[in-house]
Design a protein around this motif. Sequence first.
Motif, PDB file in Angstrom:
ATOM      1  N   PHE A  99       0.862  -1.168   0.000  1.00  0.00           N
ATOM      2  CA  PHE A  99       0.000   0.000   0.000  1.00  0.00           C
ATOM      3  C   PHE A  99       0.904   1.225   0.000  1.00  0.00           C
ATOM      4  O   PHE A  99       2.105   1.126   0.263  1.00  0.00           O
ATOM      5  N   LYS A 100       0.337   2.359  -0.334  1.00  0.00           N
ATOM      6  CA  LYS A 100       1.128   3.588  -0.388  1.00  0.00           C
ATOM      7  C   LYS A 100       0.475   4.652   0.480  1.00  0.00           C
ATOM      8  O   LYS A 100      -0.739   4.709   0.585  1.00  0.00           O
ATOM      9  N   VAL A 101       1.313   5.456   1.115  1.00  0.00           N
ATOM     10  CA  VAL A 101       0.852   6.585   1.909  1.00  0.00           C
ATOM     11  C   VAL A 101       1.558   7.829   1.397  1.00  0.00           C
ATOM     12  O   VAL A 101       2.645   7.744   0.821  1.00  0.00           O
ATOM     13  N   VAL A 102       0.929   8.979   1.595  1.00  0.00           N
ATOM     14  CA  VAL A 102       1.544  10.231   1.189  1.00  0.00           C
ATOM     15  C   VAL A 102       2.146  10.879   2.426  1.00  0.00           C
ATOM     16  O   VAL A 102       1.466  11.113   3.421  1.00  0.00           O
ATOM     17  N   SER A 103       3.433  11.133   2.363  1.00  0.00           N
ATOM     18  CA  SER A 103       4.146  11.778   3.449  1.00  0.00           C
ATOM     19  C   SER A 103       3.615  13.194   3.649  1.00  0.00           C
ATOM     20  O   SER A 103       3.089  13.810   2.724  1.00  0.00           O
ATOM     21  N   SER A 104       3.779  13.725   4.839  1.00  0.00           N
ATOM     22  CA  SER A 104       3.288  15.081   5.136  1.00  0.00           C
ATOM     23  C   SER A 104       3.969  16.137   4.273  1.00  0.00           C
ATOM     24  O   SER A 104       3.422  17.210   4.071  1.00  0.00           O
ATOM     25  N   ASP A 105       5.144  15.829   3.728  1.00  0.00           N
ATOM     26  CA  ASP A 105       5.818  16.802   2.873  1.00  0.00           C
ATOM     27  C   ASP A 105       5.801  16.404   1.395  1.00  0.00           C
ATOM     28  O   ASP A 105       6.555  16.921   0.599  1.00  0.00           O
ATOM     29  N   GLY A 106       4.903  15.476   1.015  1.00  0.00           N
ATOM     30  CA  GLY A 106       4.655  15.232  -0.391  1.00  0.00           C
ATOM     31  C   GLY A 106       4.946  13.883  -1.004  1.00  0.00           C
ATOM     32  O   GLY A 106       4.123  13.377  -1.753  1.00  0.00           O
ATOM     33  N   ASP A 109       9.732   1.253   1.722  1.00  0.00           N
ATOM     34  CA  ASP A 109      10.831   1.725   0.885  1.00  0.00           C
ATOM     35  C   ASP A 109      11.140   3.161   1.287  1.00  0.00           C
ATOM     36  O   ASP A 109      10.242   4.003   1.350  1.00  0.00           O
ATOM     37  N   ARG A 110      12.405   3.430   1.531  1.00  0.00           N
ATOM     38  CA  ARG A 110      12.803   4.802   1.824  1.00  0.00           C
ATOM     39  C   ARG A 110      12.588   5.666   0.584  1.00  0.00           C
ATOM     40  O   ARG A 110      12.495   5.180  -0.528  1.00  0.00           O
ATOM     41  N   ARG A 111      12.529   6.956   0.795  1.00  0.00           N
ATOM     42  CA  ARG A 111      12.309   7.904  -0.300  1.00  0.00           C
ATOM     43  C   ARG A 111      13.336   7.707  -1.403  1.00  0.00           C
ATOM     44  O   ARG A 111      14.520   7.549  -1.139  1.00  0.00           O
ATOM     45  N   GLY A 112      12.841   7.700  -2.627  1.00  0.00           N
ATOM     46  CA  GLY A 112      13.729   7.574  -3.770  1.00  0.00           C
ATOM     47  C   GLY A 112      14.229   6.165  -4.029  1.00  0.00           C
ATOM     48  O   GLY A 112      15.068   5.952  -4.885  1.00  0.00           O
ATOM     49  N   ARG A 113      13.704   5.187  -3.292  1.00  0.00           N
ATOM     50  CA  ARG A 113      14.143   3.803  -3.458  1.00  0.00           C
ATOM     51  C   ARG A 113      12.925   2.921  -3.704  1.00  0.00           C
ATOM     52  O   ARG A 113      11.840   3.204  -3.223  1.00  0.00           O
ATOM     53  N   VAL A 125       5.267   9.986  -2.067  1.00  0.00           N
ATOM     54  CA  VAL A 125       4.488   8.776  -1.830  1.00  0.00           C
ATOM     55  C   VAL A 125       5.448   7.712  -1.304  1.00  0.00           C
ATOM     56  O   VAL A 125       6.510   7.480  -1.892  1.00  0.00           O
ATOM     57  N   ILE A 126       5.086   7.072  -0.190  1.00  0.00           N
ATOM     58  CA  ILE A 126       5.927   6.056   0.432  1.00  0.00           C
ATOM     59  C   ILE A 126       5.257   4.693   0.274  1.00  0.00           C
ATOM     60  O   ILE A 126       4.102   4.510   0.666  1.00  0.00           O
ATOM     61  N   SER A 175      10.695   8.269   8.508  1.00  0.00           N
ATOM     62  CA  SER A 175       9.812   7.397   9.272  1.00  0.00           C
ATOM     63  C   SER A 175       8.749   8.192  10.018  1.00  0.00           C
ATOM     64  O   SER A 175       7.619   7.746  10.142  1.00  0.00           O
ATOM     65  N   THR A 176       9.068   9.385  10.488  1.00  0.00           N
ATOM     66  CA  THR A 176       8.100  10.204  11.198  1.00  0.00           C
ATOM     67  C   THR A 176       6.981  10.651  10.268  1.00  0.00           C
ATOM     68  O   THR A 176       5.817  10.647  10.645  1.00  0.00           O
ATOM     69  N   ALA A 177       7.311  10.972   9.044  1.00  0.00           N
ATOM     70  CA  ALA A 177       6.329  11.484   8.102  1.00  0.00           C
ATOM     71  C   ALA A 177       5.225  10.477   7.807  1.00  0.00           C
ATOM     72  O   ALA A 177       4.075  10.828   7.728  1.00  0.00           O
ATOM     73  N   TRP A 178       5.542   9.198   7.647  1.00  0.00           N
ATOM     74  CA  TRP A 178       4.504   8.244   7.286  1.00  0.00           C
ATOM     75  C   TRP A 178       3.754   7.686   8.481  1.00  0.00           C
ATOM     76  O   TRP A 178       2.773   7.000   8.334  1.00  0.00           O
TER      77      TRP A 178
END
Length: 75
Positions: free
Chosen positions: A2-9, A51-55, A11-12, A70-73
């Motif tokens: 599944f995917k979540v949108v981080s508070s700063d934009g 997956d970390r950002r950009g990976r 998709v994780i 990790s805090t953002a998601w």
Amino acid sequence: MFKVVSSDGPVIACERHGDTGPVLVLVGGTLMPRARHAPLLASDFSVVNYDRRGRGDSGDHPPTTCSASSTAWTR
């Protein structure tokens, strides 16, 4: 997955395995996407794997710290 949108934009991309025991959050290394051994831990833990950002399947974003990622998601 599944995917979540981080508070700063960005998709994780995340996965959850198992639904028993304490929550265990796995953070992949710099050169690897979501840990492939997460399902092996699912009999004893509720595993959250991302997956970390950009990976992998996560979106890219300007450089950030692992803590910020990790805090953002979790919000």
